[in-house]
Design a protein around this motif. Structure first.
Motif, PDB file in Angstrom:
ATOM      1  N   ARG A 119       0.838  -1.200   0.000  1.00 51.91           N
ATOM      2  CA  ARG A 119       0.000   0.000   0.000  1.00 51.91           C
ATOM      3  C   ARG A 119       0.880   1.261   0.000  1.00 51.91           C
ATOM      4  NH1 ARG A 119      -1.994  -0.745   4.830  1.00 51.91           N
ATOM      5  NH2 ARG A 119      -3.683  -2.111   4.197  1.00 51.91           N
ATOM      6  N   ILE A 181      -6.675   0.484  -3.794  1.00 53.20           N
ATOM      7  CA  ILE A 181      -5.694  -0.527  -3.365  1.00 53.20           C
ATOM      8  C   ILE A 181      -6.314  -1.432  -2.298  1.00 53.20           C
ATOM      9  CG2 ILE A 181      -3.456  -0.896  -2.248  1.00 53.20           C
ATOM     10  CD1 ILE A 181      -2.449   1.650  -3.625  1.00 53.20           C
ATOM     11  N   GLU A 182      -7.064  -0.848  -1.370  1.00 52.62           N
ATOM     12  CA  GLU A 182      -7.738  -1.675  -0.355  1.00 52.62           C
ATOM     13  C   GLU A 182      -8.681  -2.679  -1.012  1.00 52.62           C
ATOM     14  OE1 GLU A 182      -5.582  -0.890   2.410  1.00 52.62           O
ATOM     15  OE2 GLU A 182      -7.251  -2.207   2.887  1.00 52.62           O
TER      16      GLU A 182
END
Ligand code: MN
Length: 201
Positions: A119, A181-182
């Motif tokens: 991340r 991204i999560e």
């Protein structure tokens, strides 16, 4: 033989709601297709035209200077996206198991630490690029690359990459790269990553 656009290994909407069908359609049918055709145009008629893309990307310094940048960008784009599609699955998400999980714990402390590193590299990449889990000299590491550069060109083995170009998320997530991204972690196919790890370790 010229490069070919690989089919997606699932339907355009298979990664919903995490990755939307419209994004997948543009990303695969337009962006990836353009990387393939531009790489083929550049390599056509050269001694590299029949060379596997991995070998081309390992040999950028040997390419004729006049095509080096366009090949780096577009053969890189082809390779990166082929890896990207096959790193995701509608049955993805969760956490790695087995030898890969043990190696991640050893290298990063925990799977959550690895996710944090991916991340951070993805968010820290200014502009377009990728965040990667790689094998570097047999050791797991996380790094980012600009544009369509790939760790393979530095002698490393890419195991997993997240595309942080805006075209990968802007339709659904707009400027919210962290949310993308999560969500992407929910579709990562850790079994495929483990197979790459086993093949390369
Ligand atoms: Mn992309």
């Amino acid at each position: 033989m010229a490069y070919e656009l690989p089919d997606l290994p699932y339907a355009y909407d298979a990664l919903e709601p995490h990755i939307d069908a419209e994004t997948m359609r543009f990303h695969h049918d337009k962006h990836h297709a353009t990387y393939v055709s531009r790489a083929n145009e550049a390599l056509e008629g050269t001694q590299w035209a029949d060379t596997p893309v991995e070998e081309v990307l390992k040999s950028l310094d040997s390419l004729p200077e006049g095509i080096r940048t366009v090949v780096r960008n577009n053969a890189g784009g082809h390779y990166n996206h082929a890896l990207f599609w096959t790193s995701m699955s509608p049955n993805g998400g969760g956490a790695p198991t087995g030898d890969l999980a043990a190696a991640i714990d050893s290298a990063f402390g925990s799977f959550d630490e690895l996710k944090g590193a991916i991340r951070a590299r993805g968010l820290g990449q200014f502009g377009s690029g990728w965040s990667w889990l790689v094998l570097d000299g047999g050791k797991l590491a996380v790094e980012s690359s600009p544009n369509q550069d790939n760790p393979i060109s530095q002698g490393k083995v890419p195991l997993l990459g997240v595309d942080v170009w805006e075209h990968a998320y802007y339709l659904k997530y707009q400027n919210l790269r962290p949310a993308y991204i999560e969500a992407w972690f929910n579709v990562v196919d850790w079994d495929v990553v483990a197979q790459r790890f086993a093949a390369a370790a």
